[in-house]
Design an enzyme around this catalytic site. Structure first.
Site, PDB file in Angstrom:
ATOM      1  N   GLY A  29      39.738   4.215 -15.393  1.00 51.30           N
ATOM      2  CA  GLY A  29      39.429   4.654 -16.744  1.00 51.30           C
ATOM      3  C   GLY A  29      39.345   3.533 -17.758  1.00 51.30           C
ATOM      4  O   GLY A  29      38.798   3.716 -18.850  1.00 51.30           O
ATOM      5  N   ARG A  30      39.887   2.357 -17.418  1.00 50.29           N
ATOM      6  CA  ARG A  30      39.810   1.207 -18.330  1.00 50.29           C
ATOM      7  C   ARG A  30      39.798  -0.097 -17.554  1.00 50.29           C
ATOM      8  O   ARG A  30      40.062  -1.159 -18.115  1.00 50.29           O
ATOM      9  CB  ARG A  30      40.985   1.222 -19.296  1.00 50.29           C
ATOM     10  CG  ARG A  30      42.326   1.291 -18.593  1.00 50.29           C
ATOM     11  CD  ARG A  30      43.450   1.376 -19.560  1.00 50.29           C
ATOM     12  NE  ARG A  30      44.676   1.688 -18.843  1.00 50.29           N
ATOM     13  CZ  ARG A  30      45.881   1.532 -19.352  1.00 50.29           C
ATOM     14  NH1 ARG A  30      46.014   1.063 -20.570  1.00 50.29           N
ATOM     15  NH2 ARG A  30      46.952   1.852 -18.669  1.00 50.29           N
ATOM     16  N   ARG A  72      43.355   2.567  -3.411  1.00 54.31           N
ATOM     17  CA  ARG A  72      44.622   3.292  -3.544  1.00 54.31           C
ATOM     18  C   ARG A  72      44.678   4.469  -2.574  1.00 54.31           C
ATOM     19  O   ARG A  72      43.666   4.863  -2.003  1.00 54.31           O
ATOM     20  CB  ARG A  72      44.737   3.840  -4.975  1.00 54.31           C
ATOM     21  CG  ARG A  72      44.578   2.782  -6.040  1.00 54.31           C
ATOM     22  CD  ARG A  72      43.667   3.261  -7.167  1.00 54.31           C
ATOM     23  NE  ARG A  72      43.393   2.165  -8.115  1.00 54.31           N
ATOM     24  CZ  ARG A  72      44.214   1.795  -9.077  1.00 54.31           C
ATOM     25  NH1 ARG A  72      45.328   2.459  -9.274  1.00 54.31           N
ATOM     26  NH2 ARG A  72      43.919   0.787  -9.849  1.00 54.31           N
ATOM     27  N   ASP A  75      47.759   7.789  -7.108  1.00 59.56           N
ATOM     28  CA  ASP A  75      46.686   6.891  -7.556  1.00 59.56           C
ATOM     29  C   ASP A  75      47.222   5.527  -7.956  1.00 59.56           C
ATOM     30  O   ASP A  75      46.434   4.616  -8.234  1.00 59.56           O
ATOM     31  CB  ASP A  75      45.899   7.523  -8.704  1.00 59.56           C
ATOM     32  CG  ASP A  75      46.773   7.873  -9.899  1.00 59.56           C
ATOM     33  OD1 ASP A  75      47.605   8.784  -9.757  1.00 59.56           O
ATOM     34  OD2 ASP A  75      46.634   7.241 -10.964  1.00 59.56           O
ATOM     35  N   ASN A  76      48.543   5.358  -7.964  1.00 59.65           N
ATOM     36  CA  ASN A  76      49.164   4.059  -8.255  1.00 59.65           C
ATOM     37  C   ASN A  76      49.771   3.432  -7.012  1.00 59.65           C
ATOM     38  O   ASN A  76      50.589   2.509  -7.119  1.00 59.65           O
ATOM     39  CB  ASN A  76      50.256   4.215  -9.320  1.00 59.65           C
ATOM     40  CG  ASN A  76      49.693   4.583 -10.683  1.00 59.65           C
ATOM     41  OD1 ASN A  76      48.537   4.317 -10.981  1.00 59.65           O
ATOM     42  ND2 ASN A  76      50.508   5.201 -11.511  1.00 59.65           N
ATOM     43  N   LYS A  92      41.431  -5.282 -17.019  1.00 58.31           N
ATOM     44  CA  LYS A  92      42.094  -4.045 -17.425  1.00 58.31           C
ATOM     45  C   LYS A  92      42.097  -3.966 -18.949  1.00 58.31           C
ATOM     46  O   LYS A  92      42.702  -4.804 -19.621  1.00 58.31           O
ATOM     47  CB  LYS A  92      43.524  -3.993 -16.895  1.00 58.31           C
ATOM     48  CG  LYS A  92      44.233  -2.672 -17.181  1.00 58.31           C
ATOM     49  CD  LYS A  92      45.587  -2.614 -16.503  1.00 58.31           C
ATOM     50  CE  LYS A  92      46.291  -1.293 -16.760  1.00 58.31           C
ATOM     51  NZ  LYS A  92      47.599  -1.221 -16.075  1.00 58.31           N
ATOM     52  N   GLY A 137      40.122   7.798 -11.432  1.00 57.80           N
ATOM     53  CA  GLY A 137      39.222   6.655 -11.409  1.00 57.80           C
ATOM     54  C   GLY A 137      39.645   5.578 -12.390  1.00 57.80           C
ATOM     55  O   GLY A 137      40.587   5.730 -13.162  1.00 57.80           O
TER      56      GLY A 137
END
Length: 489
Positions: free
Chosen positions: A93-94, A183, A252-253, A113, A91
């Site tokens: 995260g930042r 993603r 996830d990227n 971000k 998820g």
């Protein structure tokens, strides 16, 4: 009429999905934020005045200190495979999505971000550091200028608040843009949890918003997988052709739109080594330059597995995935023909390309300079080959390959000058070498952001000669051999 940051006409289509897809939350403010840099071309895409971005209201808005009135901030949940291993829930995260702005090309999401902790931060602090934010900002815009599918970077703000990485570093927030940040891992998340309803809702959202032409297909989910697979293959072919290495091609990227996403330990090839690993964390070399095409295919298979409950059967999913190899081969062939100034394709061209890469690999020739200087070659005057020939310690090795290349050029009908113009239009003179980024970072750490702006201006015109900026095309200095990039950010 100028727009104030507070009045940005934001919408948020993703926020209209059920709440299981995200967590609504506010960014965490940073103390005394300041302006670092902004991209005029990215600002133009969303109808913003780049000069206004340096004003206090936009600095506050794009740090997370003063959220625009129409924003619906959220962080999305997703899962994924990291370095080939299932990592479970991940998820944002930042990262916090503020919303989207309408543009002539369609909606563009704005995401902060480094804007603080989210429910998906796991052991992280939700922050980004100035170092990595500058790298992502510069590379996003450099890739766009290279005509490679990518997310964009609007601006960076900074703060003196310290963040612990290997050492204490200063905080930063990068505002990045994309039509969507969905993603592969967004689909894997619901597949792993055996939640077919959410899987279908997400797929239908993506098709309606970004692939409406697929809605009428007999199996729109198969068509979605095929189109994403094709776009991914084309994107990675572009990476290979320019010598770009992503460094952390986790699922996830990987963008569902086929965009280069999440710039971390990336690198541009310098002394050519097909097995080069740009990410110091990648001890096994999973994401080496040579492996990127196969990893892209593997990642598409993971997306196919996640979509299987919607597609219906393995055979249809496999047929969609089979698009990858042909799409990659056709695109890289097209790009290599252009890089070598070849206007027509001949059956033996594959052998010429293979011999060229073997030559570069054996002699570790600078990737960017080789292709750029190859354009200077004159068909009937091998005595003038020095610009490209002198890149080789063993000049005779280049001479032998050049005989074959010249023989191939005689099947073309362009003059030397015509061929050079065509090659210069696709072979960049300027790429974001790690040492260039490091010089800008070192100055920025002392509150001198001028080099970030200068380097951005150079990278926005990578194919131009830029006679006043020759130094930015130089080979890396000796000290640059000690630079390492990793997953730390």
């Amino acid at each position: 009429m100028a727009i104030n940051a507070a009045d940005l006409p934001l919408k948020n289509a993703f926020a209209e999905l059920p709440s299981a897809f995200y967590t609504r939350l506010m960014p965490t403010p940073l103390p005394a934020p300041y302006f670092v840099a902004a991209s005029s071309s990215a600002a133009a895409l969303v109808g913003l005045d780049v000069a206004a971005l340096a004003q206090d209201d936009f600095v506050a808005a794009f740090t997370g200190n003063a959220v625009p009135a129409r924003a619906k901030p959220l962080s999305a949940v997703y899962s994924g495979h990291q370095f080939g291993v299932w990592a479970g829930q991940l998820g944002d995260g930042r990262a916090i999505l503020l919303g989207q702005l309408d543009t002539p090309a369609g909606p563009m999401e704005l995401q902060l971000k480094g804007a603080g902790l989210t429910p998906y931060s796991r052991m992280g602090d939700g922050r980004a550091v100035l170092r990595s934010s500058i790298r992502e900002f510069l590379c996003s815009e450099a890739m766009a200028a290279l005509n490679i599918p990518t997310t964009r970077a609007l601006m960076i703000t900074g703060s003196d608040q310290g963040v612990m990485r290997e050492t204490v570093e200063s905080s930063a927030v990068a505002t990045r843009m994309a039509p969507s940040f969905v993603r592969f891992g967004s689909f894997e998340h619901w597949y792993a949890r055996q939640r077919p309803d959410e899987l279908r809702i997400l797929a239908d959202y993506v098709i309606a918003a970004f692939y409406p032409e697929l809605a009428g297909e007999s199996n729109p989910y198969k068509a979605l997988l095929a189109e994403v697979t094709r776009r991914t293959a084309h994107m990675i072919a572009h990476w290979q052709a320019v010598g770009f290495m992503h460094g952390v091609m986790n699922t996830d990227n990987m963008s569902i739109l086929g965009l280069t996403l999440d710039y971390g330990p990336f690198g541009f090839m310098e002394a050519f080594d097909s097995q080069h690993i740009c990410n110091h964390t990648d001890q096994q070399g999973r994401y080496s330059y040579a492996n990127q095409p196969d990893v892209g295919h593997w990642n598409c298979h993971k997306l196919g597995q996640a979509l299987l409950p919607l597609i219906g059967n393995v055979e249809d999913a496999q047929e969609a995935l089979d698009v990858y190899q042909g799409a990659f081969a056709a695109k890289i062939d097209e790009l290599l023909h252009a890089k070598l100034g070849l206007d027509v394709a001949l059956p033996e061209d594959g052998q010429l390309f293979a011999a060229m890469f073997a030559l570069l690999d054996r002699h570790h020739v600078d990737f960017t300079q080789f292709f750029r200087k190859l354009g200077m070659l004159q068909l009937e005057l091998p005595t003038l080959d020095a610009p490209v020939r002198d890149l080789f310690i063993e000049r005779d090795a280049f001479d032998a390959w050049a005989v074959t290349y010249r023989a191939r050029l005689r099947h073309e009908h362009r003059t030397d000058s015509e061929r050079r113009r065509a090659m210069d239009a696709v072979n960049p003179k300027y790429v974001l070498r790690n040492y260039l980024a490091q010089v800008a970072i070192d100055k920025a750490n002392n509150k001198d952001f001028s080099e970030v702006a200068t380097l951005l201006a150079v990278l926005e015109h990578p194919f131009d000669e830029q006679h006043d900026n020759e130094a930015y095309a130089a080979l890396p200095p000796d000290w640059a051999s000690h630079l390492e990039v990793s997953c730390s950010s």
